[in-house]
Motif scaffolding. Sequence first.
Motif, short mmCIF file in Angstrom:
data_model
loop_
_atom_site.label_atom_id
_atom_site.label_comp_id
_atom_site.label_asym_id
_atom_site.label_seq_id
_atom_site.Cartn_x
_atom_site.Cartn_y
_atom_site.Cartn_z
N VAL A 130 36.37 150.09 122.39
CA VAL A 130 37.66 150.17 123.07
C VAL A 130 38.70 150.83 122.17
O VAL A 130 39.46 151.69 122.61
N GLU A 131 38.70 150.43 120.91
CA GLU A 131 39.69 150.93 119.96
C GLU A 131 39.06 150.92 118.58
O GLU A 131 38.32 150.00 118.24
N ILE A 132 39.35 151.93 117.79
CA ILE A 132 38.81 151.97 116.43
C ILE A 132 39.82 152.64 115.51
O ILE A 132 40.32 153.72 115.81
N SER A 133 40.15 151.94 114.42
CA SER A 133 41.07 152.44 113.40
C SER A 133 40.51 152.06 112.03
O SER A 133 40.94 151.06 111.44
N PRO A 134 39.52 152.81 111.53
CA PRO A 134 38.90 152.45 110.24
C PRO A 134 39.93 152.49 109.12
O PRO A 134 40.78 153.38 109.12
N PRO A 135 39.90 151.59 108.17
CA PRO A 135 38.99 150.45 108.08
C PRO A 135 39.66 149.13 108.45
O PRO A 135 39.29 148.08 107.92
N THR A 136 40.62 149.15 109.38
CA THR A 136 41.39 147.93 109.62
C THR A 136 41.20 147.29 111.00
O THR A 136 41.56 146.13 111.17
N ARG A 137 40.65 148.02 111.97
CA ARG A 137 40.58 147.45 113.31
C ARG A 137 39.45 148.07 114.12
O ARG A 137 39.25 149.29 114.11
N LEU A 138 38.74 147.19 114.83
CA LEU A 138 37.69 147.61 115.76
C LEU A 138 37.72 146.65 116.94
O LEU A 138 37.70 145.43 116.76
N SER B 297 31.67 141.56 135.21
CA SER B 297 32.25 140.24 134.99
C SER B 297 31.62 139.53 133.78
O SER B 297 32.15 138.53 133.32
N GLN B 298 30.51 140.04 133.27
CA GLN B 298 29.82 139.39 132.16
C GLN B 298 30.29 139.90 130.79
O GLN B 298 29.85 139.39 129.77
N TYR B 299 31.19 140.87 130.79
CA TYR B 299 31.65 141.43 129.52
C TYR B 299 32.78 140.61 128.93
O TYR B 299 33.67 140.15 129.64
N SER B 300 32.73 140.43 127.63
CA SER B 300 33.82 139.84 126.88
C SER B 300 34.30 140.89 125.87
O SER B 300 33.84 142.04 125.90
N ARG B 301 35.23 140.51 125.01
CA ARG B 301 35.80 141.47 124.06
C ARG B 301 35.81 140.87 122.66
O ARG B 301 36.11 139.69 122.49
N VAL B 302 35.47 141.70 121.69
CA VAL B 302 35.51 141.28 120.29
C VAL B 302 36.47 142.20 119.54
O VAL B 302 36.38 143.43 119.66
N THR B 303 37.38 141.59 118.78
CA THR B 303 38.32 142.33 117.95
C THR B 303 38.10 141.94 116.49
O THR B 303 38.13 140.75 116.17
N PHE B 304 37.87 142.93 115.65
CA PHE B 304 37.77 142.72 114.21
C PHE B 304 39.07 143.25 113.61
O PHE B 304 39.37 144.44 113.74
N ALA B 305 39.83 142.38 112.97
CA ALA B 305 41.05 142.78 112.27
C ALA B 305 40.80 142.56 110.78
O ALA B 305 40.49 141.44 110.35
N ILE B 306 40.91 143.64 110.02
CA ILE B 306 40.57 143.63 108.60
C ILE B 306 41.85 143.93 107.82
O ILE B 306 42.43 145.00 107.96
N MET C 48 41.38 140.51 97.94
CA MET C 48 40.30 140.28 98.89
C MET C 48 40.69 140.82 100.26
O MET C 48 41.69 141.50 100.42
N VAL C 49 39.88 140.47 101.24
CA VAL C 49 40.12 140.88 102.62
C VAL C 49 40.17 139.63 103.49
O VAL C 49 39.36 138.71 103.32
N ARG C 50 41.14 139.62 104.40
CA ARG C 50 41.13 138.58 105.43
C ARG C 50 40.56 139.24 106.68
O ARG C 50 41.12 140.19 107.22
N LEU C 51 39.41 138.73 107.11
CA LEU C 51 38.75 139.22 108.32
C LEU C 51 38.99 138.22 109.43
O LEU C 51 38.62 137.05 109.31
#
Length: 154
Positions: A67-75, A89-98, A104-107
């Motif tokens: 849906v969205e990609i901004s390496p290396p901070t968001r997917l 209707s079976q789809y969900s969404r996953v967001t990785f915020a880095i 260190m990194v907060r994921l």
Amino acid sequence: MTRETTSFVYVTYIRSTPQKVFEAITRPDVARRYWGHENVSDWKAGSKWEHIRANDERTVELVGKVVEISPPTRLVMTWANASQADDPSQYSRVTFAIEEYDTMVRLTVTHDELEAGSGMAKGISQGWPAVLSSMKSFLETGSGIDLFAKPKSA
């Protein structure tokens, strides 16, 4: 009738860099080392991705779109069982915020738009903590954890 949805948010801190965490999610050769699966895509907005078991059968278990990609901070990507890929209707969404956080990194992984009480909601509530723990161990020590470990009997 609208379906009832639920969401889960997981936060972990990893002694690593945003680039290495992002690569651990998006590079198949890295993900297989701590997840036992590969996330395969060309990683462009609108592109499909597949979650493929890293074994001889190479089974596609999950599918979705970037849906969205901004390496290396968001997917952000959609997420569904491969067997239910034809049902929107079976789809969900996953967001990785880095986020860089001192040395260190907060994921933060947010999995939302899940059907409340569904098998997927139950599965990810156990799956994400194990996968993220394995990623953290892998990035900090070079070795993931056993994702199939069972509790020892008392």
